[in-house]
Motif scaffolding. Structure first.
Motif, PDB file in Angstrom:
ATOM      1  N   ASN A 436       0.999  -1.210   0.008  1.00  0.00           N
ATOM      2  CA  ASN A 436       0.084  -0.112  -0.101  1.00  0.00           C
ATOM      3  C   ASN A 436       0.881   1.285  -0.016  1.00  0.00           C
ATOM      4  N   LYS A 439       2.186   1.822  -3.172  1.00  0.00           N
ATOM      5  CA  LYS A 439       0.984   2.250  -4.368  1.00  0.00           C
ATOM      6  C   LYS A 439       0.701   3.589  -3.975  1.00  0.00           C
ATOM      7  N   ASP A 468       5.001   6.121   5.204  1.00  0.00           N
ATOM      8  CA  ASP A 468       5.071   6.625   4.011  1.00  0.00           C
ATOM      9  C   ASP A 468       5.040   8.205   3.763  1.00  0.00           C
ATOM     10  N   THR A 487     -12.116   0.928  -0.241  1.00  0.00           N
ATOM     11  CA  THR A 487     -10.999   1.732  -0.917  1.00  0.00           C
ATOM     12  C   THR A 487     -11.582   3.122  -0.922  1.00  0.00           C
ATOM     13  N   LEU A 503      -6.079  -4.600   3.859  1.00  0.00           N
ATOM     14  CA  LEU A 503      -6.009  -4.290   5.174  1.00  0.00           C
ATOM     15  C   LEU A 503      -7.091  -4.920   6.302  1.00  0.00           C
TER      16      LEU A 503
HETATM   17  P1  ADP Z   1      -6.602  -1.830  -1.440  1.00  0.00           P
HETATM   18  O1  ADP Z   1      -6.851  -3.265  -1.998  1.00  0.00           O
HETATM   19  O2  ADP Z   1      -7.353  -0.840  -1.982  1.00  0.00           O
HETATM   20  O3  ADP Z   1      -5.187  -1.463  -1.202  1.00  0.00           O
HETATM   21  P2  ADP Z   1      -6.426  -1.878   1.563  1.00  0.00           P
HETATM   22  O4  ADP Z   1      -7.417  -2.664   2.331  1.00  0.00           O
HETATM   23  O5  ADP Z   1      -5.111  -2.546   1.400  1.00  0.00           O
HETATM   24  O6  ADP Z   1      -6.934  -2.070   0.007  1.00  0.00           O
HETATM   25  O7  ADP Z   1      -6.477  -0.474   1.553  1.00  0.00           O
HETATM   26  C1  ADP Z   1      -7.833   0.302   1.862  1.00  0.00           C
HETATM   27  C2  ADP Z   1      -7.689   1.512   1.376  1.00  0.00           C
HETATM   28  O8  ADP Z   1      -6.973   2.181   2.500  1.00  0.00           O
HETATM   29  C3  ADP Z   1      -7.107   1.786   0.000  1.00  0.00           C
HETATM   30  O9  ADP Z   1      -7.867   1.770  -0.973  1.00  0.00           O
HETATM   31  C4  ADP Z   1      -6.401   3.173   0.355  1.00  0.00           C
HETATM   32  O10 ADP Z   1      -7.571   4.080  -0.008  1.00  0.00           O
HETATM   33  C5  ADP Z   1      -6.270   3.559   1.794  1.00  0.00           C
HETATM   34  N1  ADP Z   1      -4.829   3.132   2.210  1.00  0.00           N
HETATM   35  C6  ADP Z   1      -4.081   1.942   2.470  1.00  0.00           C
HETATM   36  N2  ADP Z   1      -2.784   2.361   2.715  1.00  0.00           N
HETATM   37  C7  ADP Z   1      -2.598   3.566   2.356  1.00  0.00           C
HETATM   38  C8  ADP Z   1      -1.607   4.454   2.195  1.00  0.00           C
HETATM   39  N3  ADP Z   1      -0.171   3.843   2.570  1.00  0.00           N
HETATM   40  N4  ADP Z   1      -1.674   5.743   1.930  1.00  0.00           N
HETATM   41  C9  ADP Z   1      -2.839   6.256   1.596  1.00  0.00           C
HETATM   42  N5  ADP Z   1      -4.013   5.430   1.781  1.00  0.00           N
HETATM   43  C10 ADP Z   1      -3.653   4.180   2.030  1.00  0.00           C
END
Ligand code: ADP
Length: 796
Positions: A436, A439, A468, A487, A503
């Motif tokens: 993440n 990403k 990050d 998301t 998550l």
């Molecule tokens: P996804 O498969 O969409 O990454 P996650 O459950 O891992 O699903 O994350 C859920 C949401 O949390 C992501 O879609 C994003 O919007 C937000 N998110 C997770 N990690 C980060 C991060 N490091 N920085 C910004 N937003 C994040």
């Protein structure tokens, strides 16, 4: 009395006068004399013996005078009562004697009057005292009576108020009873109904007048419960033993006037009304609520069935989707080796990226459904935290570079190197977090911090922080991002595709491991995800102990290989890959076929699919191992969709030596058989490593979308510049563990970019450090890096 006493003297004078007159003319005055004597005589007698005069008798002077006078009168009386002649003759004596008494008579009068006056005074005084006392008494009485009156008034008012209250509360009670939605039925000890409210009328269908006086038992209790009720009532009256009484709400059945029996909730209490005990029953018709309850229960059961079916469906579907997907990805890999136009190669890359993403999503769904169905177990095995983290960082480095990110690891304080726990879950959580971070960050930094933050029940509490400098998360979303399928659409627009499960999986796994996960962030300021998990500290030896008995790796020469696999695509991919590596391949379409083929000739390696119909991989392996065929000791490699720790144990128990996880790729096979022939050849020459491995570099360039290679390379060069500059003169694992970790990371990056010489030099230092040596660097690395840098420059 005073008057009588004063009369004594007067009557004496009258008597004396008459004596005188009788002496002068006896014939005319004797009668008058006798009359006056009688009056005088009776007066003296009254004074002497009258009760009223008793007070003067106590006076000696008066008593003596009275006696003398009485004596005189006694003797005179005899003369008075005698004949006239004697009387006339005695007149002078009588007169002189009478005159002799005069002083005493006077004393009687005066003294008597004085005494009686004194007595009167005394009496008056007494009366006045009495009157005063009486007045005081009366006054007191008046006061007492007034107080009593006031008290009575108060009591009367109090009573009136109480009466009012009583009336009001009884009116209220009546109103409550009358308006209560529950039927209220009051019965006496004989079981006769004495009160029956409106709700009871509605529920049971009897009018109040009809019900009053009736035996409750017969009116509303169903026939089959009557004996029980009667028994309970009799027992209570006999022994006082309570069962229903005061036991709260009890579910029973009751009978309406129509005879219909229906479910009720009853609570009965006994109350003392004066001296009589009465029973108050509150009865609620629960026909409707029971129906609702049942409907709800049915709906919940249906929903649960649906939920289970959904989880099942998800698990099956995601599992089933992986087989064709693996086939697709494998075939793409094969296609890569064929002659392709640059255009086709680009399409192929896109297909591969999409395919991998799809596989990733499918795996996410599978993990969630497994976790929710409770089939996920926790394993415990020794592992090395640094290695796990380094591998995760390595796997994400290329992507991080592609986004212009620098990725680094920081160990804070003393950390246990070797721990025991569920490494697969920890790896998955960290991979999701780092993935993440990569990403959602562009041209920034991603730091993975590891710190020991405490001790819990014999285990070290380790905190991993993935920090990050990316887009960050709004405060309102901080908790919900750990929910499934969440998301966020950020103001930056959707940055990356995702299922929103990453998550969710991380949270489930963290909880399963007895840990916690959370995040701190501000929109636009980046995120700091933290994971705290307890990991048992173990000795290094335990961690490095091989998990299984080492099987000699097969030399990189053409081998005879048997593939036992029921799926045609998987068979095809594996066969092609092995062919390309120069091996000879035979195929079996199911377990039984595999056992037969293995019995017919010797193979160097057998690839055994684990799940096959009829005879699965375990059974087939067992059959091969327990037979005496030419391949009974051959190395058997399980081909599996996932190698959970529990499954690995099963592979070993079945006699399999190794496993490879689908999708099978060339790298995985190479790892299984050792280095590829070309690399082996290179190593075998023993020549000094080249500054730059152009093949590796080309491979990287090919595998990346056009344009991103240069960016990535630039990132690598900047990062390595910084790393080389940051290296101290001396390194040791105990004193400067963070430098060793930096060396490890930089070596990994060098491997990716083909910087062979530097990689080799760095790996050499790392190995020596890990062996406990203190290594002198002394600027030896800078020239190698400068040379590499120069060689890389034209690639930009
Ligand atoms: P996804 O498969 O969409 O990454 P996650 O459950 O891992 O699903 O994350 C859920 C949401 O949390 C992501 O879609 C994003 O919007 C937000 N998110 C997770 N990690 C980060 C991060 N490091 N920085 C910004 N937003 C994040």
């Amino acid at each position: 009395m005073q008057w009588s006493l004063s009369q004594v003297e007067l009557e004496y004078y009258r008597y004396e006068n008459n004596l005188l007159m009788a002496q002068e003319s006896p014939e005319d005055s004797l009668d008058e004399l006798r009359r006056s004597f009688d009056v005088f005589f009776s007066r003296i007698r009254i004074v002497k013996s009258g009760d009223a005069y008793s007070s003067i008798h106590d006076e000696p002077q008066i008593a003596e005078a009275l006696n003398s006078v009485s004596t005189y009168l006694e003797s005179a009386a005899r003369l008075m009562d005698g004949d006239d002649q004697t009387l006339v003759a005695a007149l002078p004596t009588l007169l002189s004697n009478a005159r002799a008494l005069h002083a005493q008579l006077r004393a009687i009068s005066l003294r008597g009057i004085m005494v009686s006056a004194a007595r009167s005074d005394q009496q008056r005084e007494d009366i006045s005292h009495t009157l005063l006392r009486l007045a005081a008494g009366t006054l007191f009485l008046i006061f007492a009576l007034t107080a009593l009156l006031l008290w009575l008034i108060h009591l009367t008012r109090l009573n009136a108020r109480r009466e009012q209250q009583l009336k009001r509360s009884s009116q209220q009670t009546e109103a409550i009873v009358a308006t209560s939605l529950d039927a209220v039925i009051v019965a006496n000890r004989c079981g006769q109904i004495i009160e029956f409210n409106g709700a009871a009328e509605q529920i049971f269908g009897y009018a109040r007048a009809e019900a009053i006086g009736q035996p409750m038992q017969e009116l509303i209790i169903p026939d089959d419960l009557r004996a029980r009720h009667k028994g309970a009532m009799e027992r209570y009256l006999r022994t006082g033993e309570k069962r229903f009484l005061g036991a709260g709400r009890i579910r029973l059945r009751a009978k309406r006037k129509s005879g219909a029996v229906f479910p009720v909730e009853v609570s009965v209490s006994s109350v003392l009304a004066g001296k009589d005990e009465i029973f108050v029953s509150y009865i609620r018709d629960i026909t409707k609520s029971l129906e609702h309850e049942e409907a709800l229960q049915r709906a919940r059961d249906d929903a649960l069935v649906g939920e289970r079916a959904k989880t099942q469906f998800l698990a099956v579907m995601s599992h089933e989707m992986r087989t064709p997907l693996n086939g697709l990805l494998g075939t793409l890999e094969l296609m890569d080796d064929t002659a392709l136009t640059p255009q086709q190669r680009k399409y192929l890359d896109t297909m591969r990226v999409s395919g991998r993403l799809l596989l990733h999503h499918v795996n996410d769904v599978l993990q969630i459904s497994r976790s929710d169905s409770g089939t996920e177990t926790l394993s415990e095995a020794p592992f090395d935290i640094d290695t796990t983290v380094a591998e995760i960082v390595e796997s994400q480095r290329a992507l991080a570079h592609r986004n212009g990110n620098i990725i680094r690891t920081e160990r804070i304080g003393a950390l246990p190197r070797a721990v025991s726990g569920d490494e697969r879950k920890l790896r998955q959580i960290l991979l999701n977090l780092v993935g993440n971070a990569v990403k959602f960050t562009t041209d920034g930094t991603i730091t993975i911090e590891i710190e020991r933050v405490g001790q819990i029940r014999g285990a070290a509490m380790i905190e991993f922080r993935v920090i990050d400098s990316g887009i960050g998360i709004a405060e309102a979303d901080l908790t919900r991002i750990f929910d499934d399928f969440v998301t966020l659409d950020t103001t930056y627009g959707r940055r990356a595709e995702g299922t929103g499960l990453g998550l969710g999986i991380a949270r489930r796994y963290a909880e399963a491991m007895g840990g916690e996960i959370g995040v701190e962030s501000e929109e636009g300021e980046g995120c700091a995800f933290w994971l705290r998990v307890p990991l048992t500290e173990v000795t290094k030896a335990a961690a490095t102990e091989p998990a299984q008995v080492p099987v000699p790796r097969v030399a990189a020469k053409p081998l005879d290989i048997l593939i036992v696999e029921d799926n045609e695509i998987n068979r095809f991919v594996l066969r092609e890959l092995l062919h390309k590596m120069g091996h000879r391949v035979d195929e079996a379409h199911n377990g039984r076929d595999g056992v037969n083929k293995a019995a017919s000739r010797h193979y160097d390696v057998i690839f055994m699919d684990v799940s096959m119909p009829q005879m699965d991989g375990f059974e087939a392996t067992h059959a091969i191992r327990s037979g005496n065929g030419p391949s009974h000791a051959t190395r058997i490699v399980a081909v599996t969709a996932h190698a959970l720790p529990t499954e690995v144990a099963l592979f070993e128990a079945a006699g399999m030596n190794d496993w490879v996880i689908k999708p099978v790729s060339r790298q995985k096979l190479q790892a299984l058989f050792g280095a590829p022939p070309t690399a082996t050849a290179r190593k075998a020459t023993g020549a000094a490593p080249r500054t730059l491995d152009h093949d590796a570099l080309q491979e990287l360039r090919d595998s990346l979308p056009e344009g991103s290679f240069a960016k990535l390379l630039r990132g690598f060069m900047e990062e390595t510049d910084a790393a080389i500059a940051a290296l101290p003169d001396r390194v040791s694992a105990s004193e400067t563990p963070e430098v060793v970790s930096l060396i490890h990371q930089t070596a990994g990056a060098c491997g990716t970019f083909g910087a062979e010489r530097l990689r080799k030099a760095l790996s050499g230092i790392e190995t020596r450090c890990k062996a406990g040596e203190t290594v002198e660097i002394d600027g030896k690395l800078s020239p190698i890096w400068n040379e590499t840098r120069e060689a890389l420059q034209p690639q930009l």
